[in-house]
Scaffold this motif. Structure first.
Motif, PDB file in Angstrom:
ATOM      1  N   CYS A   1      44.684  38.828  41.273  1.00 44.45           N
ATOM      2  CA  CYS A   1      43.652  39.668  41.877  1.00 44.45           C
ATOM      3  C   CYS A   1      42.562  38.826  42.541  1.00 44.45           C
TER       4      CYS A   1
ATOM      5  N   SER B   1      35.373  45.482  46.008  1.00 47.81           N
ATOM      6  CA  SER B   1      36.798  45.820  46.055  1.00 47.81           C
ATOM      7  C   SER B   1      37.581  44.789  45.259  1.00 47.81           C
TER       8      SER B   1
ATOM      9  N   ARG C   1      41.383  43.441  44.958  1.00 49.97           N
ATOM     10  CA  ARG C   1      42.678  43.448  45.631  1.00 49.97           C
ATOM     11  C   ARG C   1      43.715  42.736  44.767  1.00 49.97           C
TER      12      ARG C   1
ATOM     13  N   GLU D   1      44.679  48.066  45.854  1.00 47.64           N
ATOM     14  CA  GLU D   1      43.251  47.804  45.958  1.00 47.64           C
ATOM     15  C   GLU D   1      42.482  48.908  45.253  1.00 47.64           C
TER      16      GLU D   1
END
Length: 296
Positions: free
Chosen positions: A91, A106, A108, A138
């Motif tokens: 991530c 965010s 991802r 996401e």
């Protein structure tokens, strides 16, 4: 004789866990004369011969399409096996701002299969969790920029069927209440644009200063040249004032090998040296036809 045909692979599609060692892949075909074999990935050869051996455990970077190329002088034949490496997510956290001054975080995920769960933490305390059914890897949360309680260390963990990722984190610190266009400038991509513009202005300033210095130096050189030329004219004027008037007695400049004198006359811009064969010597003194004696 005929080109390669009836090409066959020991497997067409494989899914392998990261860290496992894959069995050899075997490629075969009918051809006459006998064909040459090579294995390619993205058009680059990785092995020669009909057998592709993996001598180490698979990593996620080793996934992809492996193509067996069979060739002889009559033609080429190809067949491809797809290898998918299954691994837990990796991530990454990103930060952005809205026009209203709110903060958008965010998380991802990069994984196969896709991550289906995201867990959020602030200062190691759980604040949010969501489960996704889509393949969009996401998760996004929005925070009010005017709330002082939103600042701290944020962490995210993504999980798929293989396992959970290591936490990825980001420190969100309080800013001196920037708003509107200031917030936009603080975005990373806008900071790059501002830095580029500042660099361009700096280069233009250097070019301007260099040109100005060159112009000043050129003007000084012209001024110095003009002063030197005026000094030369003044010097020549002094020489002209001290020169012998035209028609006055010639000056003795020296003697030739036969001991006859060499004469010179001074003019405003030059001197003239010559030999006068009409000179007569009397009592050690040379005189010309007009009776003027030489001045030594």
């Amino acid at each position: 004789e005929y080109p390669p045909e009836n090409i066959q692979l020991s497997a067409v599609r494989l899914e392998v866990m990261e860290g496992e060692i894959l069995d050899d892949l075997v490629c075969s075909a009918s051809a006459h004369p006998l064909a040459d074999y090579e294995w390619q990935v993205d058009g680059k050869m990785v092995a020669r011969g009909p057998v592709l051996s993996f001598n180490s455990s698979l990593s996620r970077a080793m996934g992809g399409n492996y193509t067996c190329v069979v060739m002889n002088r009559h033609g080429i034949s190809r067949a491809t096996v797809s290898i998918t490496v299954l691994h837990r997510p990796l991530c990454e956290m990103m930060k952005d701002y809205t026009d209203e001054g709110n903060v958008v975080l965010s998380c991802r995920s990069y994984a196969h299969p896709a991550a289906f769960n995201f867990s959020w933490f602030r200062n190691n305390e759980s604040i949010f969790s969501e489960t996704r059914e889509s393949n969009r890897q996401e998760s996004i949360i929005a925070l009010s920029g005017v709330n002082p309680n939103v600042y701290g260390k944020y962490s995210c963990i993504a999980a798929n069927e293989i396992g959970a990722s290591d936490p990825c984190s980001l420190d969100l610190t309080a800013l001196p209440s920037p708003s509107g266009w200031v917030q936009l400038l603080l975005q990373e991509e806008n900071l790059l644009i501002v830095a580029g513009i500042s660099g361009g202005i700096g280069i233009l300033l250097i070019i301007f200063l260099t040109t100005a210095v060159a112009i000043v130096l050129r003007r000084r050189m012209k001024a110095n040249s003009k002063e030197a030329l005026q000094e030369r004219h003044h010097h020549h004027g002094d020489r002209a004032a001290d020169s012998t008037p035209i028609g006055a007695s010639p000056l003795l400049s020296g003697h030739r090998q036969d001991d006859s004198p060499l004469l010179r006359k001074k003019f405003p811009d030059h001197e003239f040296v010559y030999h006068d064969p009409t000179l007569e010597k009397s009592n050690g003194i040379y005189r010309n036809q007009q009776g003027r004696k030489l001045v030594g």
